[in-house]
Design a protein around this motif. Structure first.
Motif, mmCIF file in Angstrom:
data_model
loop_
_atom_site.group_PDB
_atom_site.id
_atom_site.type_symbol
_atom_site.label_atom_id
_atom_site.label_comp_id
_atom_site.label_asym_id
_atom_site.label_seq_id
_atom_site.Cartn_x
_atom_site.Cartn_y
_atom_site.Cartn_z
ATOM 1 N N UNK A 149 70.534 -18.101 -55.633
ATOM 2 C CA UNK A 149 71.308 -19.337 -55.619
ATOM 3 C C UNK A 149 71.235 -19.941 -57.013
ATOM 4 N N UNK A 150 72.366 -20.268 -57.552
ATOM 5 C CA UNK A 150 72.396 -20.795 -58.912
ATOM 6 C C UNK A 150 73.341 -21.966 -59.047
ATOM 7 N N UNK A 151 73.192 -22.690 -60.146
ATOM 8 C CA UNK A 151 74.059 -23.820 -60.455
ATOM 9 C C UNK A 151 75.287 -23.294 -61.170
ATOM 10 N N UNK A 201 66.483 -22.183 -58.664
ATOM 11 C CA UNK A 201 67.817 -21.925 -59.211
ATOM 12 C C UNK A 201 67.771 -20.819 -60.246
ATOM 13 N N UNK A 202 68.757 -19.969 -60.205
ATOM 14 C CA UNK A 202 68.801 -18.832 -61.117
ATOM 15 C C UNK A 202 70.232 -18.618 -61.556
ATOM 16 N N UNK A 203 70.392 -17.751 -62.489
ATOM 17 C CA UNK A 203 71.744 -17.416 -62.945
ATOM 18 C C UNK A 203 72.372 -16.450 -61.956
ATOM 19 N N UNK A 236 73.169 -30.726 -65.378
ATOM 20 C CA UNK A 236 72.542 -29.440 -65.112
ATOM 21 C C UNK A 236 71.567 -29.539 -63.954
ATOM 22 N N UNK A 237 70.986 -28.392 -63.595
ATOM 23 C CA UNK A 237 69.985 -28.305 -62.524
ATOM 24 C C UNK A 237 68.787 -27.564 -63.094
#
Length: 485
Positions: free
Chosen positions: A243-245, A284-286, A150-151
């Protein structure tokens, strides 16, 4: 006489104004193309071999050693004589000496599963058992872990390992008819090694310098990309917003961490729009589930392409002979046709012609008269048709009346409507091809943008000053990879 000539000239001028019913030309621009929300995939690749090397370097070969005295290596042995148990063999002490080592750590996996395997070997000697015997115990175990990556925080990678191990051969020896095992001591040590692996894997992932790569990539995403140079010139402006993982995948010997950049994609017709202002790299976001690149492409057919088609169609009609109601058969020589946009979303069609009735003694009529028509397309269709063909106006000029009556004939109006048909499929393919080439493979600094248009759908036709305008909505995929030049 001069007065009469002047009056005639004045009347002639007034008549000319009445006999020039050309519809007003409008220079309407295309309507605003819709802004879209797109998701651009940003993969960051890691070689599993490199991660393996890092873990092997961080993890010592000798996991632990043992050198200690035990008062009770072998428990006392008793026999039951029926009246009680009698100790025939006392507790036997010993000295335990040995070590546990590991083999090479291996990484593998498939899809979202990352697998870690570490073989473990134990060799422990029980020395001076009862002051007499010495025996060596060997054992082997396999540590297996399934990783979840994960990030978090400031773009730092994390790892959660679900770890299990089993002793294929428990370390133990047979002394005085009893089995002496050392599994419990080895288990306690293995738990510490497992926790260390869970800490080490994120450190190895951190060596990808993920945040540094993203920090370089982020500002380069605020740009405008040329979709086409002309007919019409168009630009795609990209404004990253989040921007998300997006997860990870193991593909062969490669671990691909996937980031997803959500961006506003806007299409501009005409001059290059200014680049959007760069915003700081967000946490980082969803990112939304609607993955994919979405943008609009303008397709334009200028009126100069329609004019010769109408001319040819009318000349073919004239060759088959035309009859005008109340006049009879006529010979027609059609000349230049003019097409442009007029009011109400209509096309103005001006037709020059020379009309000669076949009746003996009839005079020819030459001039220009006008029709208007509504171009349209069915939903999702690239074929443009024309309907509601109308005469612009009648005139009190006998010279032009015959020409206007000619254009009022149903067969002529049908021919004009047919000639105004335009199939956008060729323009469609050309413009989409230009757009695909423009953004399909593009080096931007140390990053490489690749896209693939997978589906297109077109909207409703618009009549503009520059030509017939068909907005096309394209969807596909987009990926940005780190490729230093």
């Amino acid at each position: 006489m001069l007065t009469l000539l002047a009056a005639a000239a004045l009347l002639s001028g007034c008549g000319k104004q009445r006999d020039d019913p050309a519809p007003p030309r409008v220079e309407a621009q295309a309507g605003q193309l819709p802004a879209e929300s797109s998701t651009i995939v940003v993969p960051v690749s890691a070689d599993l071999a490199a991660l393996e090397r890092g873990l092997n370097q961080e993890t010592p070969r000798v996991l632990w050693t043992i050198d200690q005295h035990r008062d009770r290596c072998v428990a006392a042995k008793k026999i039951d004589l029926g009246i009680g148990k009698v100790k025939v063999l006392p507790d036997l002490g010993c000295r335990l000496v040995g070590q546990v080592t590991r083999g090479a750590i291996r990484l593998s996996g498939k899809g979202e599963r990352l697998d870690l395997v570490m073989p473990v070997s134990a060799a422990i000697t029980a020395q001076n058992v009862g002051g007499v015997l010495s025996k060596t115990a060997t054992g082997s175990a396999v540590v297996r872990a399934t990783g979840r990556l994960g990030i978090v925080g400031d773009w730092q990678p994390t790892a959660k390992l679900d770890i299990a191990y089993d002793w294929r051969e428990e370390p133990g020896v047979d002394v005085a008819g009893q089995r002496v095992t050392f599994t419990s001591r080895a288990d306690a040590k293995l738990k510490g090694i497992v926790r260390k692996l869970e800490r080490d894997l994120p450190r190895q992932l951190a060596k990808l310098h993920l945040r540094d790569q993203i920090a370089q990539l982020w500002p380069q995403g605020f740009t405008s990309i040329e979709l086409s140079k002309r007919n019409p010139p168009a630009w795609l402006r990209v404004t990253p917003r989040a921007l998300g993982f997006g997860g990870y995948r193991v593909e062969g010997r490669t671990l691909r961490l996937t980031l997803a950049a959500e961006a506003l994609t806007e299409t501009f017709v005409g001059q290059r729009p200014p680049d959007p202002p760069v915003t700081p790299l967000p946490a980082p976001t969803r990112v939304g589930d609607r993955a994919g690149l979405r943008f609009s492409v303008p397709v334009l057919a200028n009126y100069a392409t329609l004019e010769p088609v109408v001319e040819r169609t009318l000349r073919k009609l004239a060759a088959r002979r035309i009859s005008v109601t109340g006049v009879g058969p006529v010979d027609v020589a059609f000349g230049k046709v003019t097409v442009y946009a007029t009011q109400g979303g209509r096309l103005a069609v001006g037709v020059r012609a020379k009309v000669t009735p076949r009746a003996v003694g009839s005079a020819s009529t030459s001039g220009e008269a006008w029709l208007t028509a509504v171009p349209y397309n069915d939903p999702g269709s690239q074929l443009v048709r024309a309907r509601d063909v109308q005469l612009v106006a009648h005139t009190d000029s006998a010279a032009l009346d015959l020409l206007i009556r000619l254009l009022g004939e149903a067969q002529v109006q049908r021919a004009v409507a047919l000639a105004l048909q335009h199939d956008f499929r060729g323009d469609y393919a050309e413009v989409l091809g230009k757009a695909q080439r423009a953004i399909g493979a593009r080096q931007q600094g140390d990053f490489f943008l690749s896209t693939d248009v997978t589906s297109v759908e077109n909207g409703r036709l618009q009549v503009t000053g520059a030509g017939l305008f068909l907005p096309v909505r394209a969807q596909g995929t987009a990926e940005i990879a780190y490729r230093p030049r």
